[in-house]
Structures are given as C-alpha cells and as structure tokens.
Design an enzyme around this catalytic site. Structure first.
Site, short mmCIF file in Angstrom:
data_model
loop_
_atom_site.label_atom_id
_atom_site.label_comp_id
_atom_site.label_asym_id
_atom_site.label_seq_id
_atom_site.Cartn_x
_atom_site.Cartn_y
_atom_site.Cartn_z
N LYS A 68 73.87 -52.14 -27.42
CA LYS A 68 73.04 -51.47 -26.58
C LYS A 68 72.24 -50.22 -27.22
CE LYS A 68 76.45 -48.03 -25.21
NZ LYS A 68 77.58 -47.86 -24.11
N TYR B 78 58.45 -23.72 -42.19
CA TYR B 78 58.10 -22.95 -41.01
C TYR B 78 59.06 -21.82 -40.92
CZ TYR B 78 55.11 -26.72 -39.48
OH TYR B 78 53.98 -27.71 -39.47
C1 LIG Z 1 78.86 -48.16 -24.41
C2 LIG Z 1 79.81 -48.65 -23.83
C3 LIG Z 1 80.98 -49.04 -24.38
C4 LIG Z 1 81.14 -49.03 -26.10
O1 LIG Z 1 81.80 -47.88 -26.25
P1 LIG Z 1 81.91 -47.51 -27.53
O2 LIG Z 1 82.84 -46.22 -27.55
O3 LIG Z 1 81.00 -47.21 -28.50
O4 LIG Z 1 83.10 -48.48 -28.23
C5 LIG Z 1 81.95 -49.81 -23.64
N1 LIG Z 1 81.67 -49.92 -22.23
C6 LIG Z 1 80.76 -49.40 -21.90
C7 LIG Z 1 80.52 -49.39 -20.08
C8 LIG Z 1 79.73 -48.64 -22.18
O5 LIG Z 1 78.72 -48.21 -21.71
#
Ligand SMILES: *Cc1c(COP(=O)(O)O)cnc(C)c1O
Length: 373
Positions: free
Chosen positions: A35, A259
């Site tokens: 993702k 800045y």
């Molecule tokens: C993002 C996510 C994961 C992966 O989590 P990590 O800590 O990056 O391994 C697993 N399950 C769900 C439902 C997620 O949203």
C-alpha cells in the site's frame, strides 16, 4: 546527478521477503503489503521483487492501488484491506481483488455489483484495533456464513489486525486469545478459509500469530517494526535518499543562513546547499536536527529546511574543500562506514520509520537496482 533521487534496491526487498518466509516456515503464506506506493518505494517494482523473494500474496489499502498492480500484469491474489465506498468497491471488483467485509449490507451490495462473480471475501473480526471490522464475534461469523452461502462470492479469509504488536505484547495476546477460537470456529464451519492476523511485528515476535498467512509491510522494506536497528534482525533497508552539493560558500562570523536566519555562523565555516527540501519529503521537522553524509563523512544540517533546499555545515577550512562541489550526498542510506536509517529520522522527528519513507514525494524519482531492474 539529480537534485533528489531515491535509490531502491529490489534485491533487498527479495531478501527481506525470503527472511520472512523462513521465519514463518512451511504452511504459512507471505502476503507482502505494498500500500501507499509500497511505503514510498514504488508498489509495482516492490510487488515483483517481493514475489521473487517468495511472497505469494499482495495487499494494498485502496481499490486504485489494486488496479495499478493488475495493470502491471500481476496475477497473484491481491487483497484490498481498506474501507471501500460503493464507487471504490466496483473498482476493486473490476481489478479482481479480494476485499474485506464485516457487515451484512456490504456483502449484499458487493454481491449485486456487475462482475462480482467469484470475488474473494475476507471477514474481519475486530479484536481490539477499534477501526474497521466488527467487535461482535457472532456478527463476524454471520457475515462469513452469508458469504459462504452466496452463489456469487467466495469466502477466502478470516482476519483480524493487532493494535500493539510492536510495543505491547500483553494486549496482542489478549487480541490473539479472542481471535484464535473465533477463527477456529470459522475454519471448522467452512473448509479452506485462510486465517490471518499478523503484521510485521507479530510475524517477527509471535509465532502463534502466523496462522495460514502473514501480512508484512514494513519489514519487507528492511525497516524495523520495533524502531530498532533492522540489521539486528537481518533486515536490509531497501531505500536510500540522495542529493548532491549544488553550491558551496564561505560563511563569516555573524553570517546567517536560511529562512528565519536560524543559523548564525559563530566561527568562519563553509556552507553547502543541497537542492532537496520538505516538498521532496525531507521533513521540515529536521531543521537543525539532521545529519548528511558527504564523501563518507557526517555533517550537521544547519538552519531551516526549505521547500526545495537544505543547508549543511561543512566546517572550517582555509579554502573551499577540494572536490566538494557536485559531490553526492546521502540523506538516508550508507556511505563509507557511516549510515543514516529511516529509524534515525523517525527518532528525531518523533514519528515512525513508516512515515519517513511514505513521505518521500512523487517529485523524487525512484531508481531501481537488483533483481533484473
Ligand atoms: C498496513 C497493514 C499491514 C502491514 O503492517 P506492517 O506493520 O507494515 O507490517 C497489515 N495488515 C493491515 C490490515 C494493514 O493495514
């Protein structure tokens, strides 16, 4: 030389996946979570490298992310883990992605969509995360029954998600103790269902959480889910962030930089300007609070991080340091014996490594190496 470049080592992605596969052993599938554009690394490239490393499944948060994977000829199962509006649900169906359900109404709507024939459904029991899923075990079982009985849909998974796998094993155990018997009931009632719960942290620290499939994100990228040194677990960071020295000039005592004139030279020194800034994901919170590797040496960032530039104190020298103009600069990654980890930035920023790589913006080109890239 580019003003900003993220170098992604796909060999590291594959080797991290191979390590996760060895951790879970036979009988547990590895689902690589890609993702958010693969936590900023590039979803499609990471997906291919993860499959090379032994992952069998992929997961994303949104329907559009599933579409992107399918467009790159990825045919393995893809799970969309996030909430889906009606509009998005149709996109997920069109991508032939599996989706997550926990309400009767959702299953009804899904079953009625054009093309929903054969779509895989994972039922989510909320055992303590408190976001998506139902907290009611009976409702979750009911939804599973409904999917299993449906002519059009397939019941593929029974899942939950841990809130504290990275920092409170006690609460993770409580979640596991409520999930395990429920999952067993679903398994007994409907053969062939994949039971899954573990994220990276649970995968690495709690074998009882492995079940049939683990959903690993952060560890795939070689970052440590516990915010410690990933090398201690054999994880290899896949991403490096580079810039270069675009300008060098002397600062006399009292000269100011950037800045707000936050940096005032207390002694004569040389200031390098690197053309990368917060619009690239070099977070403004790193103002006066970061280090940069140039020619294998650490130098402090000084002054305010701008949108497009940062400034680095090279230290006093009688003349412009030889070879410094145009020299590559490592902001995340290794050079010589030195390294800067996403975990180091996270500590300085009061955040987690996940947010560090996700923040590297689309303005930064990604360059891939390893795995035939
Ligand atoms: C993002 C996510 C994961 C992966 O989590 P990590 O800590 O990056 O391994 C697993 N399950 C769900 C439902 C997620 O949203």
């Amino acid at each position: 030389m580019l003003r900003a470049l993220a170098r992604v080592d796909l060999g590291a992605i594959s080797s991290n996946c191979a390590l996760l596969k060895r951790t879970v052993g036979h009988g547990t599938l590895l689902c690589a979570v890609v993702k958010a554009d693969g936590y900023g690394h590039g979803a499609v490239q990471v997906a291919h490298a993860a499959l090379t490393g032994g992952a069998e499944w992929l997961a994303v948060a949104t329907a559009a992310e599933a579409t992107e994977l399918r467009a790159s000829e990825i045919e393995v199962p893809v799970l969309v883990m996030g909430a889906l509006s009606d509009e998005e649900l149709q996109v997920a169906v069109d991508a032939r992605a599996d989706v997550v359900a926990w309400r009767h109404r959702f299953v009804e709507r899904l079953g009625a969509l054009p093309g929903a024939e054969g779509i895989g459904v994972h039922v989510k029991f909320d055992t303590g995360m408190g976001r998506l899923g139902t907290r009611d075990a009976e409702e979750a079982f009911g939804v599973a029954s409904e999917v299993a009985a449906s002519q059009r849909l397939r019941l593929v998974g029974a899942m939950t998600h841990f809130a504290t796998a990275d920092d409170d094993p006690g609460f993770m155990r409580i979640q596991l103790d409520s999930f395990t018997p429920w999952a067993q009931t679903v398994r007994d009632a409907f053969g062939g269902v994949l039971v899954h719960a573990a994220n990276s942290a649970a995968t690495l620290c709690e074998p009882a959480s492995h079940f049939d499939l683990v959903r690993c994100g952060v560890a795939v990228y070689g970052m440590d889910p516990f915010q410690a040194d990933p090398a201690a677990r054999g994880l290899v960071p896949a991403l490096e962030l580079w810039s270069y020295v675009a300008e060098v000039k002397p600062a006399a005592v009292g000269d100011t930089v950037g800045y707000g004139r936050r940096f005032v030279a207390r002694h004569a020194t040389w200031i390098a300007t690197l053309p990368i800034g917060y619009a690239d994901g070099f977070r403004r919170g790193l103002s006066d609070n970061a280090e940069v590797l140039i020619a294998g040496r650490r130098h402090p960032l000084v002054g305010t991080v701008s949108m497009d530039n940062i400034t680095v104190d090279l230290g006093p020298a009688p003349s412009e340091p030889a070879g410094i103009r145009g020299a590559p600069a490592v902001l995340l990654g290794r050079e010589g014996g030195e390294r800067i980890l996403a975990e180091d930035w996270a500590r300085r920023l009061g955040t987690i490594n996940y947010e560090v790589t996700c923040a590297i913006s689309p303005r930064v080109p990604r360059a891939y190496s390893g795995n035939g890239a």
